[in-house]
Design a protein around this motif. Structure first.
Motif, PDB file in Angstrom:
ATOM      1  N   GLU A  28      22.542  45.741 -91.962  1.00  0.00           N
ATOM      2  CA  GLU A  28      22.143  47.110 -92.328  1.00  0.00           C
ATOM      3  C   GLU A  28      21.913  47.975 -91.099  1.00  0.00           C
ATOM      4  OE1 GLU A  28      18.872  49.502 -95.071  1.00  0.00           O
ATOM      5  OE2 GLU A  28      18.652  47.350 -94.786  1.00  0.00           O
ATOM      6  N   LYS A  29      21.280  47.417 -90.083  1.00  0.00           N
ATOM      7  CA  LYS A  29      20.955  48.197 -88.880  1.00  0.00           C
ATOM      8  C   LYS A  29      22.202  48.631 -88.106  1.00  0.00           C
ATOM      9  CE  LYS A  29      20.132  44.027 -86.112  1.00  0.00           C
ATOM     10  NZ  LYS A  29      20.718  43.122 -87.085  1.00  0.00           N
TER      11      LYS A  29
ATOM     12  N   TYR B  75      24.720  50.107 -89.402  1.00  0.00           N
ATOM     13  CA  TYR B  75      25.271  51.303 -90.047  1.00  0.00           C
ATOM     14  C   TYR B  75      24.454  52.526 -89.640  1.00  0.00           C
ATOM     15  CZ  TYR B  75      28.450  48.550 -92.874  1.00  0.00           C
ATOM     16  OH  TYR B  75      29.461  47.721 -93.274  1.00  0.00           O
ATOM     17  N   ASP B  76      25.139  53.531 -89.103  1.00  0.00           N
ATOM     18  CA  ASP B  76      24.469  54.747 -88.649  1.00  0.00           C
ATOM     19  C   ASP B  76      23.965  55.589 -89.816  1.00  0.00           C
ATOM     20  OD1 ASP B  76      25.016  54.073 -85.995  1.00  0.00           O
ATOM     21  OD2 ASP B  76      26.937  55.133 -86.023  1.00  0.00           O
ATOM     22  N   LYS B  77      24.733  55.614 -90.882  1.00  0.00           N
ATOM     23  CA  LYS B  77      24.381  56.464 -92.026  1.00  0.00           C
ATOM     24  C   LYS B  77      23.930  55.600 -93.200  1.00  0.00           C
ATOM     25  CE  LYS B  77      28.079  59.646 -90.769  1.00  0.00           C
ATOM     26  NZ  LYS B  77      29.410  60.100 -91.180  1.00  0.00           N
ATOM     27  N   PRO B  78      22.771  55.908 -93.764  1.00  0.00           N
ATOM     28  CA  PRO B  78      22.287  55.142 -94.919  1.00  0.00           C
ATOM     29  C   PRO B  78      23.286  55.134 -96.077  1.00  0.00           C
ATOM     30  CG  PRO B  78      20.565  56.613 -94.119  1.00  0.00           C
ATOM     31  CD  PRO B  78      21.821  56.936 -93.358  1.00  0.00           C
ATOM     32  N   GLU B  79      24.027  56.213 -96.253  1.00  0.00           N
ATOM     33  CA  GLU B  79      24.991  56.262 -97.359  1.00  0.00           C
ATOM     34  C   GLU B  79      26.161  55.296 -97.135  1.00  0.00           C
ATOM     35  OE1 GLU B  79      25.805  59.995 -94.775  1.00  0.00           O
ATOM     36  OE2 GLU B  79      24.050  58.924 -95.526  1.00  0.00           O
ATOM     37  N   ASP B  80      26.520  55.050 -95.854  1.00  0.00           N
ATOM     38  CA  ASP B  80      27.579  54.072 -95.567  1.00  0.00           C
ATOM     39  C   ASP B  80      27.103  52.659 -95.908  1.00  0.00           C
ATOM     40  OD1 ASP B  80      29.187  56.131 -94.724  1.00  0.00           O
ATOM     41  OD2 ASP B  80      28.902  55.733 -92.576  1.00  0.00           O
ATOM     42  N   TRP B  81      25.848  52.371 -95.575  1.00  0.00           N
ATOM     43  CA  TRP B  81      25.278  51.065 -95.913  1.00  0.00           C
ATOM     44  C   TRP B  81      25.195  50.901 -97.426  1.00  0.00           C
ATOM     45  CZ3 TRP B  81      24.786  46.315 -94.892  1.00  0.00           C
ATOM     46  CH2 TRP B  81      23.841  45.515 -95.534  1.00  0.00           C
TER      47      TRP B  81
ATOM     48  N   GLN C 263      27.058  52.281 -99.644  1.00  0.00           N
ATOM     49  CA  GLN C 263      28.423  52.079-100.160  1.00  0.00           C
ATOM     50  C   GLN C 263      28.875  50.639 -99.925  1.00  0.00           C
ATOM     51  OE1 GLN C 263      30.474  54.194-102.019  1.00  0.00           O
ATOM     52  NE2 GLN C 263      31.490  52.220-102.250  1.00  0.00           N
TER      53      GLN C 263
END
Length: 170
Positions: free
Chosen positions: A31-32, A34-40, A42
């Protein structure tokens, strides 16, 4: 007291929910990255949706007793695995190999991969493929130590990230 042996078997319908939980828990470590929470979010949605993917030939799970320690999914082509017929892979492809934190360091991933080799040999495939990203360096090191080789001809892009291909010649 003896510890029960780790057994590899095909996923049974009654284990789907627990397998999905184990799969998500095994990937939370990324999880860490991924820069964008929405990418994580997805990525997690893609993982959850994968369990019901009708294109999967089978799902293998590693169990100790009734506890699921990890699993992976097997597909028979790049079209079925990724919707990418242009990769021209008509061999077994491993997707979403995951080992729960409680199962790490016990040879679970190796056992799952060895069973995948047997599956591919039974199909008379010449090679088995899997794809991974740079954030999964520990997994990539394992694949290379087991005899996988990079096959850049089967790489693809997911957004801005390169999804790297690894091949195990049977």
């Amino acid at each position: 007291m003896t510890v029960a042996e780790i057994v590899i078997e095909h996923l049974h319908e009654e284990d789907y929910v627990r397998y999905l939980e184990v799969l998500v828990e095994s990937y939370v470590q990324y999880e860490k990255e991924y820069d964008k929470p929405e990418d994580w979010a997805q990525y997690l949605n893609d993982i959850r949706a994968s369990v019901g993917n009708p294109n999967a030939e089978t799902i293998l799970v590693a169990k100790r007793g009734t506890e699921i320690l990890g699993g992976l999914q097997l597909f028979t082509s790049s079209e079925k695995a990724y919707g990418l017929p242009e990769l021209n892979i008509d061999s077994t492809i491993v997707r979403l190999l995951g080992v729960h934190p409680n199962g790490r360091g016990q040879g679970v991933a190796k056992k799952l991969l060895h069973e995948s080799f047997a599956f591919a040999r039974n199909r008379q495939d010449q090679a088995l493929y899997l794809h991974s990203g740079d954030i999964m360096q520990v997994a990539i090191d394992l694949y290379l130590s087991m005899g996988f080789v990079r096959d850049v001809s089967k790489d693809f892009h997911k957004g801005e990230k390169i999804v790297k291909s690894f091949r195990y010649d049977l």
